[in-house]
Design an enzyme around this catalytic site. Structure first.
Site, PDB file in Angstrom:
ATOM      1  N   CYS A 132      33.108  24.042  21.982  1.00  9.26           N
ATOM      2  CA  CYS A 132      34.475  23.618  22.291  1.00  9.26           C
ATOM      3  C   CYS A 132      34.618  22.118  22.409  1.00  9.26           C
ATOM      4  O   CYS A 132      34.696  21.462  21.395  1.00  9.26           O
ATOM      5  CB  CYS A 132      35.116  24.334  23.449  1.00  9.26           C
ATOM      6  SG  CYS A 132      36.828  24.503  22.948  1.00  9.26           S
ATOM      7  N   ARG A 164      42.351  23.094  23.965  1.00  9.11           N
ATOM      8  CA  ARG A 164      41.601  23.913  23.012  1.00  9.11           C
ATOM      9  C   ARG A 164      41.081  25.213  23.640  1.00  9.11           C
ATOM     10  O   ARG A 164      40.615  26.094  22.936  1.00  9.11           O
ATOM     11  CB  ARG A 164      40.410  23.124  22.461  1.00  9.11           C
ATOM     12  CG  ARG A 164      40.822  21.929  21.626  1.00  9.11           C
ATOM     13  CD  ARG A 164      39.611  21.119  21.265  1.00  9.11           C
ATOM     14  NE  ARG A 164      38.565  21.952  20.696  1.00  9.11           N
ATOM     15  CZ  ARG A 164      38.480  22.295  19.427  1.00  9.11           C
ATOM     16  NH1 ARG A 164      39.371  21.837  18.584  1.00  9.11           N
ATOM     17  NH2 ARG A 164      37.521  23.061  18.999  1.00  9.11           N
ATOM     18  N   TRP A 181      33.260  27.159  25.095  1.00  8.70           N
ATOM     19  CA  TRP A 181      33.977  28.392  24.780  1.00  8.70           C
ATOM     20  C   TRP A 181      32.893  29.315  24.258  1.00  8.70           C
ATOM     21  O   TRP A 181      32.358  29.102  23.169  1.00  8.70           O
ATOM     22  CB  TRP A 181      35.034  28.097  23.726  1.00  8.70           C
ATOM     23  CG  TRP A 181      36.072  29.153  23.612  1.00  8.70           C
ATOM     24  CD1 TRP A 181      37.119  29.356  24.449  1.00  8.70           C
ATOM     25  CD2 TRP A 181      36.172  30.146  22.596  1.00  8.70           C
ATOM     26  NE1 TRP A 181      37.868  30.410  24.009  1.00  8.70           N
ATOM     27  CE2 TRP A 181      37.317  30.913  22.886  1.00  8.70           C
ATOM     28  CE3 TRP A 181      35.417  30.465  21.475  1.00  8.70           C
ATOM     29  CZ2 TRP A 181      37.710  31.974  22.091  1.00  8.70           C
ATOM     30  CZ3 TRP A 181      35.812  31.522  20.683  1.00  8.70           C
ATOM     31  CH2 TRP A 181      36.955  32.266  20.999  1.00  8.70           C
ATOM     32  N   ASN A 187      28.376  21.899  19.969  1.00  5.62           N
ATOM     33  CA  ASN A 187      29.459  22.738  19.438  1.00  5.62           C
ATOM     34  C   ASN A 187      28.939  23.392  18.168  1.00  5.62           C
ATOM     35  O   ASN A 187      28.235  22.740  17.389  1.00  5.62           O
ATOM     36  CB  ASN A 187      30.682  21.888  19.067  1.00  5.62           C
ATOM     37  CG  ASN A 187      31.594  21.664  20.253  1.00  5.62           C
ATOM     38  OD1 ASN A 187      31.322  22.145  21.352  1.00  5.62           O
ATOM     39  ND2 ASN A 187      32.658  20.938  20.042  1.00  5.62           N
ATOM     40  N   GLY A 188      29.328  24.638  17.917  1.00  9.63           N
ATOM     41  CA  GLY A 188      28.895  25.303  16.685  1.00  9.63           C
ATOM     42  C   GLY A 188      27.943  26.442  16.985  1.00  9.63           C
ATOM     43  O   GLY A 188      27.857  26.917  18.123  1.00  9.63           O
ATOM     44  N   GLU A 209      50.675  42.252   7.055  1.00  9.57           N
ATOM     45  CA  GLU A 209      50.355  41.051   7.823  1.00  9.57           C
ATOM     46  C   GLU A 209      51.215  39.868   7.359  1.00  9.57           C
ATOM     47  O   GLU A 209      51.715  39.088   8.177  1.00  9.57           O
ATOM     48  CB  GLU A 209      48.856  40.735   7.699  1.00  9.57           C
ATOM     49  CG  GLU A 209      48.400  39.446   8.324  1.00  9.57           C
ATOM     50  CD  GLU A 209      48.727  39.311   9.814  1.00  9.57           C
ATOM     51  OE1 GLU A 209      49.134  40.285  10.449  1.00  9.57           O
ATOM     52  OE2 GLU A 209      48.593  38.172  10.320  1.00  9.57           O
ATOM     53  N   LYS A 248      53.902  37.699   9.662  1.00 15.17           N
ATOM     54  CA  LYS A 248      53.881  36.238   9.800  1.00 15.17           C
ATOM     55  C   LYS A 248      55.264  35.662   9.553  1.00 15.17           C
ATOM     56  O   LYS A 248      55.733  34.816  10.300  1.00 15.17           O
ATOM     57  CB  LYS A 248      52.879  35.580   8.825  1.00 15.17           C
ATOM     58  CG  LYS A 248      51.435  35.779   9.134  1.00 15.17           C
ATOM     59  CD  LYS A 248      50.933  35.046  10.352  1.00 15.17           C
ATOM     60  CE  LYS A 248      51.035  35.845  11.618  1.00 15.17           C
ATOM     61  NZ  LYS A 248      50.137  36.874  11.909  1.00 15.17           N
ATOM     62  N   GLU A 302      57.752  36.597  12.315  1.00 18.58           N
ATOM     63  CA  GLU A 302      57.341  36.034  13.598  1.00 18.58           C
ATOM     64  C   GLU A 302      57.682  34.536  13.700  1.00 18.58           C
ATOM     65  O   GLU A 302      58.198  34.084  14.718  1.00 18.58           O
ATOM     66  CB  GLU A 302      55.822  36.229  13.678  1.00 18.58           C
ATOM     67  CG  GLU A 302      55.207  36.072  15.007  1.00 18.58           C
ATOM     68  CD  GLU A 302      53.704  36.377  14.959  1.00 18.58           C
ATOM     69  OE1 GLU A 302      53.105  36.447  13.861  1.00 18.58           O
ATOM     70  OE2 GLU A 302      53.126  36.531  16.036  1.00 18.58           O
ATOM     71  N   HIS A 353      61.508  55.354  -3.202  1.00 17.48           N
ATOM     72  CA  HIS A 353      61.802  56.469  -2.287  1.00 17.48           C
ATOM     73  C   HIS A 353      62.754  56.026  -1.181  1.00 17.48           C
ATOM     74  O   HIS A 353      62.890  56.711  -0.170  1.00 17.48           O
ATOM     75  CB  HIS A 353      60.499  57.018  -1.698  1.00 17.48           C
ATOM     76  CG  HIS A 353      59.576  57.531  -2.760  1.00 17.48           C
ATOM     77  ND1 HIS A 353      59.816  58.702  -3.450  1.00 17.48           N
ATOM     78  CD2 HIS A 353      58.449  57.009  -3.295  1.00 17.48           C
ATOM     79  CE1 HIS A 353      58.861  58.886  -4.354  1.00 17.48           C
ATOM     80  NE2 HIS A 353      58.022  57.861  -4.283  1.00 17.48           N
ATOM     81  N   LYS A 396      51.183  34.551  23.383  1.00 15.10           N
ATOM     82  CA  LYS A 396      49.908  34.624  22.662  1.00 15.10           C
ATOM     83  C   LYS A 396      49.115  35.859  23.079  1.00 15.10           C
ATOM     84  O   LYS A 396      48.516  36.531  22.253  1.00 15.10           O
ATOM     85  CB  LYS A 396      49.095  33.344  22.931  1.00 15.10           C
ATOM     86  CG  LYS A 396      47.761  33.290  22.212  1.00 15.10           C
ATOM     87  CD  LYS A 396      47.950  33.118  20.705  1.00 15.10           C
ATOM     88  CE  LYS A 396      46.669  33.221  19.927  1.00 15.10           C
ATOM     89  NZ  LYS A 396      46.928  33.558  18.515  1.00 15.10           N
TER      90      LYS A 396
HETATM   91  O1  M6R Z   1      44.886  39.364  21.222  1.00 14.22           O
HETATM   92  P1  M6R Z   1      45.153  40.530  20.316  1.00 14.22           P
HETATM   93  O2  M6R Z   1      44.500  40.364  18.988  1.00 14.22           O
HETATM   94  O3  M6R Z   1      44.811  41.852  20.942  1.00 14.22           O
HETATM   95  O4  M6R Z   1      46.717  40.504  20.090  1.00 14.22           O
HETATM   96  C1  M6R Z   1      47.350  41.486  19.344  1.00 14.22           C
HETATM   97  C2  M6R Z   1      48.742  41.069  18.945  1.00 14.22           C
HETATM   98  O5  M6R Z   1      49.511  40.802  20.088  1.00 14.22           O
HETATM   99  C3  M6R Z   1      48.721  39.821  18.058  1.00 14.22           C
HETATM  100  O6  M6R Z   1      47.942  40.022  16.926  1.00 14.22           O
HETATM  101  C4  M6R Z   1      50.141  39.447  17.613  1.00 14.22           C
HETATM  102  O7  M6R Z   1      50.643  40.438  16.767  1.00 14.22           O
HETATM  103  C5  M6R Z   1      50.141  38.080  16.932  1.00 14.22           C
HETATM  104  N1  M6R Z   1      51.116  37.254  17.549  1.00 14.22           N
HETATM  105  C6  M6R Z   1      50.472  38.123  15.490  1.00 14.22           C
HETATM  106  O8  M6R Z   1      50.522  36.878  14.906  1.00 14.22           O
END
Ligand code: M6R
Length: 609
Positions: free
Chosen positions: A2, A27, A74, A100-101, A481, A485, A488, A504, A604
């Site tokens: 980290c 971070r 981390w 780090n790494g 996915e 994105k 979102e 359909h 998050k």
């Molecule tokens: O921390 P997690 O991977 O368990 O979180 C799952 C979802 O809340 C997460 O992937 C969410 O859908 C993201 N914001 C998508 O970009």
């Protein structure tokens, strides 16, 4: 991995490096420590938890030393404990190091060192590196010589910073694939893993190049290559403000994290691919368990669920192992039928998602084997699963998950290949997969090079009222996915489904202005995808296709084509296709002035049910 900080000069060093660590707090980290050069010893102070824990320890042990290095960790190898926090001593307590790494060959090296009588205090790969450099130091005439020799024995990605009580005015650093920057002052010099840590002290910096060793003293900085040859110094003046510096100069964390993916792929594979042994994981189920498992259930939310769908595709197609994917929230209330021989896999970036954790506890109460695929070490899911594989993607700050998704898919890929190896499954070309996986970071880089074309496409589509994401096979899983994105971060309504499902029902929504993004990276279904594109175009819809570089079919049918590098495996083509799709969501959001890193209504880590 980290945050790294270091200072040598006339001022009290402890306050400076502590402040530098604070500037890297954004971070994320789970423990922190400091090595202070006292008169005839290196004093190491470290604590699990937040920086204030280390701060209290420093208050109890005041120091006016003029050289210190510090680290916020981390966790990757070994949990977030006092012992595993950096710095680490070598066997002779002559040197202290922060890192780090990931050291990929640390297990082999540790065995060798243990056989030679070394004792370890932590479970980290870093302590192994400290012992290796410490051993070399016994026969070298300077710290930089010991580092130069030591790193020749290490494999992996690292930024290492080393101090020695025999050479108390010197900091030696080396960089291989993990960033390090040096800050130049007047009669003082410093270093850090990221520029924001240095900005209050200097704006004259040196970005350390790959495989370069740096020697910092208060009045000079020297650089040398891996053979000890002096290198010229290129100083840059940084104009960034602190916020821009935290994002590595990128406008948003999301974009930074998208661009980190080639490195994340490398880190995720680090230590897991071995020429002789193939794919291996530390502390995973033994052979008889893999041979007994009759079904896999992958359980996750959001992006992690989408990674699970990619896992299902691979497990069933490659391993012929029946696999279901569940939303965690549905699984836990759905009274699932679970075979006692099944394996439940929980995928989670944060490792704290409440529904996923509850689903895990349900499986444990039914005595089902559990495996976590998690990014955050020490998180609840990581701790509670029978076994956990870490994605090693580094902290993800943007709410929209990008690099964690790619790492989750990659771990599922490595896992499928590992099971194939153990089961000696016929017809699976594990060596060929490995060869191709090793090329993946470069190919991901090439996929990132599509950004200027993606920007043009985003400009053309920025006012779309609706965007379809479509595909077949693995491309259909990626479509989900890609759609998540876009909605979102850019708040664009999306409709995502397998391309064959369009007629359909969803096709009714297509009209001029509506955009359809097709994943078309699987050579075996291209003709079918072309027919689906035609159905959309016939209703006035625009078609953007993501295909591979060797395509000649799709480009003739689509209005716009973006080409990712080809691989011999349709699954890996689809893995690469997420890169331009993430960039598409990002650039549409940017053009519409959306709050990209913290989209409205979202968090998050979702720790409530
Ligand atoms: O921390 P997690 O991977 O368990 O979180 C799952 C979802 O809340 C997460 O992937 C969410 O859908 C993201 N914001 C998508 O970009």
């Amino acid at each position: 991995m980290c945050g790294i900080a270091g200072y040598v000069g006339p001022k009290p060093a402890v306050g400076i490096v502590f402040d530098q660590l604070k500037r890297l707090e954004y971070r994320g980290y789970d423990s922190a420590g400091i090595a202070v050069m006292e008169k005839d010893q290196i004093k190491v102070l470290k604590r699990a938890g937040k920086l204030k824990e280390l701060g209290s320890l420093l208050e109890e042990h005041p120091s006016d030393a003029h050289l210190a290095i510090a680290h916020s960790r981390w966790a990757t190898h070994g949990g977030p404990t006092d012992e595993n926090a950096h710095p680490h001593y070598d066997a002779y307590e002559q040197i202290a190091i922060i890192h780090n790494g990931i050291i990929e060959n640390y297990l082999e090296l540790k065995e060798e060192l243990l056989a030679n009588g070394h004792k370890f205090r932590s479970q980290t790969d870093t302590e192994v590196a400290a012992h290796i450099i410490g051993e070399e130091y016994q026969r070298a005439d300077s710290l930089e010589e010991a580092v130069k020799r030591g790193v020749k024995r290490l494999r992996g990605a690292y930024a290492l910073v080393v101090v020695s009580k025999k050479e108390p005015g010197k900091i030696v650093a080396v960089r291989n694939a993990s960033p390090l920057v040096i800050g130049l002052g007047k009669g003082e010099n410093m270093l850090a893993s990221d520029i924001p840590a240095l900005l209050p002290y200097t704006r004259e910096i040196i970005i350390l190049e790959e495989d370069t060793i740096a020697v910092l003293e208060d009045d000079k900085v020297r650089l040398m290559d891996g053979d000890g040859r002096e290198l010229p110094i290129k100083v840059q003046h940084v104009e960034w403000d602190v916020a821009a510096a935290e994002r590595g100069g990128y406008e948003h964390f999301m974009l930074k994290e998208i661009h980190e993916q080639p490195e994340v792929i490398r880190q995720c594979m680090a230590g897991r691919i071995d020429e002789a042994e193939g794919i291996r994981f530390e502390s995973i189920f033994s052979e008889h368990v893999w041979n007994e498992i009759d079904r896999v259930n992958i359980i996750a939310c959001g992006t992690a669920y989408h990674a699970g769908l990619m896992g299902k595709h691979l497990f069933e197609k490659v391993l012929r192992l029946p696999t279901d994917v569940y939303y965690s929230s549905e699984f836990r209330y759905g009274d699932p039928v679970l075979s006692p021989k099944s394996l439940a896999i929980f995928v989670s970036q944060s490792g704290e998602t409440a529904d996923t954790l509850a689903a895990l506890r349900l499986c444990k109460s039914r005595r089902i084997r559990t495996l976590g695929i998690v990014n955050v070490i020490g998180s609840s899911i990581a701790r509670e699963c029978d076994r956990t594989i870490f994605t090693q993607a580094g902290p993800e700050i943007s709410v929209a998950s990008t690099k964690a998704y790619t790492a989750q898919v990659l771990v599922l890929t490595l896992l499928a290949l590992h099971i194939a190896q153990v089961q000696e499954a016929p017809g699976i070309r594990v060596e060929e997969w490995i060869e191709e996986l090793l090329r993946l970071p470069e190919k991901a880089k090439a996929a990132l090079d599509l950004e200027s074309e993606v920007k043009e496409v985003a400009e053309e589509c920025k006012n779309m009222p609706l965007c379809f994401f479509l595909g077949r096979g693995a491309d259909a899983a990626v479509a989900l996915e890609a759609a998540l994105k876009l909605k979102e971060v850019a708040y664009v309504p999306t409709q995502e489904s397998p391309a064959g499902e369009m007629k359909h029902g969803p096709l009714a929504l297509v009209q001029p202005g509506v955009v359809s993004v097709f994943g078309a990276t699987d050579p075996s279904t291209l003709d079918k995808v072309v027919s689906n594109m035609k159905e959309v175009q016939a209703r006035g819809g625009a078609v953007i296709a993501i295909t591979t570089q060797d395509d000649t079919t799709i480009q003739k049918a689509a209005d716009r084509t973006l080409k990712v590098p080809s691989t011999p495996f349709e699954f890996l083509n689809a893995v690469l296709s997420i890169v331009p799709l993430q960039l598409f969501a990002y650039h549409v959001a940017r053009l519409n002035n959306c709050e990209i890193d913290q989209p409205r209504n979202l968090a998050k880590s979702v720790t409530v049910e």
